[in-house]
Scaffold this active site. Structure first.
Site, mmCIF file in Angstrom:
data_model
loop_
_atom_site.group_PDB
_atom_site.id
_atom_site.type_symbol
_atom_site.label_atom_id
_atom_site.label_comp_id
_atom_site.label_asym_id
_atom_site.label_seq_id
_atom_site.Cartn_x
_atom_site.Cartn_y
_atom_site.Cartn_z
ATOM 1 N N TRP A 1 44.890 40.374 39.270
ATOM 2 C CA TRP A 1 44.520 41.704 40.114
ATOM 3 C C TRP A 1 45.832 42.233 41.052
ATOM 4 O O TRP A 1 46.492 40.916 41.169
ATOM 5 C CB TRP A 1 43.326 40.940 40.603
ATOM 6 C CG TRP A 1 42.644 42.022 41.895
ATOM 7 C CD1 TRP A 1 42.619 43.534 40.907
ATOM 8 C CD2 TRP A 1 42.239 41.350 42.659
ATOM 9 N NE1 TRP A 1 42.141 43.810 43.002
ATOM 10 C CE2 TRP A 1 41.492 42.930 43.408
ATOM 11 C CE3 TRP A 1 41.557 40.154 43.809
ATOM 12 C CZ2 TRP A 1 40.454 43.010 44.359
ATOM 13 C CZ3 TRP A 1 41.034 40.314 44.719
ATOM 14 C CH2 TRP A 1 41.044 41.798 45.441
ATOM 15 N N ASP B 1 38.954 32.583 39.442
ATOM 16 C CA ASP B 1 38.230 34.064 40.191
ATOM 17 C C ASP B 1 36.904 34.181 39.675
ATOM 18 O O ASP B 1 37.391 34.435 37.697
ATOM 19 C CB ASP B 1 39.072 34.396 40.298
ATOM 20 C CG ASP B 1 38.946 36.777 41.002
ATOM 21 O OD1 ASP B 1 37.343 36.481 41.177
ATOM 22 O OD2 ASP B 1 39.530 37.081 41.315
ATOM 23 N N LYS C 1 30.206 43.722 42.118
ATOM 24 C CA LYS C 1 29.814 43.977 40.783
ATOM 25 C C LYS C 1 28.613 44.006 40.593
ATOM 26 O O LYS C 1 27.885 44.422 40.122
ATOM 27 C CB LYS C 1 30.956 43.366 40.139
ATOM 28 C CG LYS C 1 32.225 43.220 40.017
ATOM 29 C CD LYS C 1 32.550 44.596 40.771
ATOM 30 C CE LYS C 1 34.189 43.701 41.521
ATOM 31 N NZ LYS C 1 35.763 44.871 41.680
HETATM 32 C C1 LMR Z 1 39.338 46.135 41.474
HETATM 33 O O1 LMR Z 1 40.558 45.335 41.018
HETATM 34 O O2 LMR Z 1 40.109 47.564 41.272
HETATM 35 C C2 LMR Z 1 38.391 45.654 42.133
HETATM 36 O O3 LMR Z 1 38.427 44.550 41.999
HETATM 37 C C3 LMR Z 1 38.421 46.461 43.627
HETATM 38 C C4 LMR Z 1 39.191 45.678 44.405
HETATM 39 O O4 LMR Z 1 39.680 45.987 45.405
HETATM 40 O O5 LMR Z 1 40.241 46.036 44.208
#
Ligand code: LMR
Length: 399
Positions: A132, A213, A248
């Site tokens: 992420w 996570d 989510k």
């Molecule tokens: C994403 O990866 O798009 C979501 O988890 C929202 C974010 O805060 O980035």
């Protein structure tokens, strides 16, 4: 000289910055498949019915806007522990888990980073490659060093199992390793139960500290099955951290409701850990926002609302999986070169499409279609109106 003259401009956020650009895009046919927010067939991010009902009940009940305890409301903490670790789990019963309600999963990751840095004196966090887009930023902000372990194999569009295991086996003792419990963001590729068993064993043997996570519980196969990683680490009797979120699975994105859990060896250690977590929270945001946690507790305290939540969660999961199928079919129909059937196997909200940053940029410039630069597509943003134009645009850019 002006006081702020030396402040340089920061680049836009790689995910949320796209939503901003999307909002400012005047093209009436624009399509936003960037940020990970669930959308229904009509393109809306709905408020779940169980949440609406809970909010009605909360509004009708004389309440208070007084502060919550630093670590959150006990009722909420009880529910979030039960969902993440399983109802009646021995670690809960024996008070081995220190939990704090945090502003979303992101808040939980930051509290985890601060705890690792200030209370454990550890310096390095290993994250999957890719991960992420915000993970590195959060841990850097907590003054931790980052390294990466292999995770995704672009050739097979699956898990780079051997690469991952080889590096995990070589990580220096005491380092911290971040895992995604399920619905890996951005790839949608998850380890299976055997892989988790292997990962937990290595972490145990090498005395690594796992941080899990858990942002998408319920989006892969169901909220119980999706906790497979948590069970693996628990069964190995490990100490580990979990950052969980209701953004989510309850659709409570803007209410910022999540938690950070530290699994300790015994109640005494957990209680000392909790005392330190409270200091970290107090000196950061003082105490958590109440509304989202009150909604979660109201839903989970009531058998009928809870049942409704499980059905609505399933509805989101099923729709995303249906869209995956349609997307693969439509890409073929539009004549997009290549085999995209791997998208069917990916889990959760995202599809790691394999589209290059150049193609992503072209889609945005030419068609006002917004994807994350890595080629990540929010599958939940695809619907029967935009699937045709989306696939034709991809065909055009790849053709
Ligand atoms: C994403 O990866 O798009 C979501 O988890 C929202 C974010 O805060 O980035």
């Amino acid at each position: 000289m002006n006081l702020f003259e030396l402040v340089t401009a920061a680049p836009p956020d790689p995910i949320l910055g796209l939503s901003e650009a999307f909002r400012n895009d005047p093209n009436p046919d624009k399509i936003n498949l960037s940020v990970g927010v669930y959308q229904d067939e009509s393109g809306k991010s709905p408020v779940l019915e169980c949440v609406r009902e809970a909010e009605k009940r909360l509004a009708a009940t004389p309440g208070t806007k007084g502060y919550l305890p630093i670590n959150g409301h006990p009722d909420y903490l009880r529910h979030t522990q039960a969902l993440v670790f399983g109802e009646g789990n021995e670690m809960i019963e024996t008070r081995c888990i220190a939990s704090v309600h945090t502003p979303g999963g992101t808040g939980g990751l930051r509290v985890a980073g601060d705890f690792i840095r200030h209370c454990l004196g550890r310096r390095k966090v290993w994250v999957s490659n890719p991960t992420w887009a915000n993970h590195q930023g959060i841990f850097k902000a907590a003054d931790l060093d980052i390294d990466v372990y292999p995770y995704y194999d672009p050739e097979t569009h699956g898990l780079n199992r051997d690469g991952m295991i080889t590096v995990l086996e070589d990580i220096p003792e005491n380092d911290v390793v971040l895992f995604h419990a399920c619905c890996h963001n951005p790839t949608g590729v998850d380890p299976d139960a055997d892989d988790w068993e292997t990962i937990a064993k290595i972490c145990k043997e090498r005395r690594l500290l796992p941080v899990v996570d858990f942002a998408y519980q319920g989006f892969a196969t169901g909220w119980v099955d999706d906790a497979v990683a948590i069970r693996a680490f628990s069964e190995y009797g490990m100490e580990f951290l979990v950052c969980s979120s209701f953004s989510k699975n309850f659709g409570l994105y803007q209410d910022r409701v999540g938690a950070m859990h530290v699994v300790a060896k015994n109640a005494d250690e957990a209680s000392r850990v909790l005392s330190q977590l409270k200091v970290l929270v107090r000196t950061n945001y003082s105490n958590p926002p109440a509304h989202g946690s009150a909604i979660v507790s109201t839903v989970l305290n009531d058998a009928a609302l809870r049942q409704q939540w499980e059905e609505e969660l399933k509805g989101m999961r099923v729709r995303i999986n249906t869209v995956r199928e349609q997307f693969v079919d439509e890409l073929a129909r539009a004549g997009v070169p290549g085999d995209f059937s791997f998208i069917r196997q990916q889990r959760g909200m995202f599809s790691f499409s394999g589209l290059s940053p150049e193609v992503v940029q072209q889609l945005r410039d030419k068609y006002s279609i917004y994807l994350v630069k890595s080629g990540r597509i929010n599958v939940a943003g695809i619907n029967s109106r935009n699937i045709g134009p989306l696939c034709s645009a991809i065909a055009d850019c790849l053709g």
